[in-house]
Design a protein around this motif. Structure first.
Motif, PDB file in Angstrom:
ATOM      1  N   GLN A 196      -2.615  -6.445  -0.641  1.00  0.00           N
ATOM      2  CA  GLN A 196      -1.316  -5.897  -0.963  1.00  0.00           C
ATOM      3  C   GLN A 196      -1.822  -4.482  -1.682  1.00  0.00           C
ATOM      4  OE1 GLN A 196       1.276  -8.080  -3.593  1.00  0.00           O
ATOM      5  NE2 GLN A 196       2.027  -9.254  -1.923  1.00  0.00           N
ATOM      6  N   MET A 235      -0.933  -0.867  -0.102  1.00  0.00           N
ATOM      7  CA  MET A 235      -0.419  -0.022  -1.018  1.00  0.00           C
ATOM      8  C   MET A 235      -0.925   1.216  -1.174  1.00  0.00           C
ATOM      9  SD  MET A 235       2.043  -1.023  -4.460  1.00  0.00           S
ATOM     10  CE  MET A 235       0.593  -0.823  -5.606  1.00  0.00           C
ATOM     11  N   PHE A 241       5.575  -4.247  -4.879  1.00  0.00           N
ATOM     12  CA  PHE A 241       4.852  -3.907  -3.540  1.00  0.00           C
ATOM     13  C   PHE A 241       5.832  -3.643  -2.413  1.00  0.00           C
ATOM     14  CE2 PHE A 241       3.388  -6.313   0.064  1.00  0.00           C
ATOM     15  CZ  PHE A 241       2.348  -5.459   0.586  1.00  0.00           C
TER      16      PHE A 241
END
Lengths: 159, 133
Positions: A11, A15, A151
């Protein structure tokens, strides 16, 4: 040092890469180490961030920006279920003139988290000069928790 | 010191060009500046808000000009800062006003406010110290 899950690591990478614009992209930050204890990030030398015409002395402000960014990352890693995060206040001490063309290393951690607030501290030095700290900072962040994770908000609408 | 000379001085500093601001006023103990919004200033890519570090940098730059508008080589040397973030900095120009609260022979203290719509609605407030020797 406690490990973080592969999912969280993926993640973070996603990101970071999804940020096609903004200061973080411009700073060309590279994550060197990530765990719930601490995060370490490298910023390559960039002449745009200097104050002198020889371009060897970094402006203090870019060090402040670097701390603020890496505190955010440290919180993202250390705290579950955050939907928004805003810097409440920031204090930075400039310990030495930041004169070098070496990469800049920042290490930061979240040393206390509550439901609403996160507390951070961090240090900056030039690569291979860990004993000559150039800046140290502390900050507090206001957190909101909700159904939408930070997220999801950050990557929403991305292919 | 006249405004044009101060702005020419500002333009010599690479990082000040990166921030992209103009000094609007400069006096014995104050300076006022305006920064144009640019995508490289963004901290939150979804909301397109200013990065907190860019706001703090712009306020530091304005404070340094208030302390030493006629700096020779590099702007006034910063010692430390504290910033309170009060509102998000949204897409659009940002204004900063720096007031030198004390200027001794070695150290200066500077208070800085930054805002967008009106000075009553501050985006951030900061206190900066500079070393004058």
């Amino acid at each position: 040092m406690s490990e973080i899950t592969q999912e969280k690591m993926d993640q973070i990478a996603q990101m970071w890469n999804a940020r096609g614009k903004g200061l973080i992209t411009h700073m060309a930050l590279k994550i060197e180490e990530v765990s719930t204890e601490a995060v370490q990030v490298r910023m390559p030398f960039n002449p745009d961030f200097c104050v002198d015409s020889d371009q060897t002395l970094l402006h203090g402000g870019i060090l402040t920006a670097l701390l603020d960014s890496v505190f955010g990352l440290a919180n993202f890693v250390a705290i579950e279920g955050v939907s928004t995060m805003a810097t409440l206040d920031l204090r930075v001490d400039y310990l030495r003139p930041a004169r070098s063309r070496a990469d800049v290393i920042v290490r930061a951690h979240c040393y206390r988290k509550t439901r609403h607030i996160a507390f951070n501290s961090g240090s900056i030095w030039f690569d291979n000069h860990v004993d000559d700290e150039i800046a140290r900072g502390t900050a507090s962040f206001a957190l909101t928790r909700g159904k939408t994770s930070l997220f999801e908000a950050m990557t929403r609408g991305k292919p | 010191m006249d405004l044009q000379a101060v702005n020419m001085n500002v333009f010599r500093v690479p990082f000040f060009r990166f921030l992209n601001f103009d000094i609007l006023e400069v006096g014995k103990f104050h300076a006022k500046a305006e920064m144009a919004f640019d995508s490289r200033h963004i901290g939150n890519p979804i909301m397109e808000h200013y990065h907190g570090g860019i706001i703090a940098s712009f306020m530091e730059a304005t404070a340094a000009i208030a302390v030493q508008p006629d700096f020779a080589d590099v702007p006034a040397k910063p010692i430390n800062l504290t910033v309170d973030y009060l509102r998000p900095g949204v897409k659009g120009p940002l204004t900063a006003q720096a007031t030198v609260t004390r200027k001794g022979s070695r150290i200066a203290s500077v208070r800085v406010l930054s805002w967008q719509a009106s000075p009553e609605k501050s985006v951030a407030e900061g206190l900066y110290h500079f070393l004058l020797v």
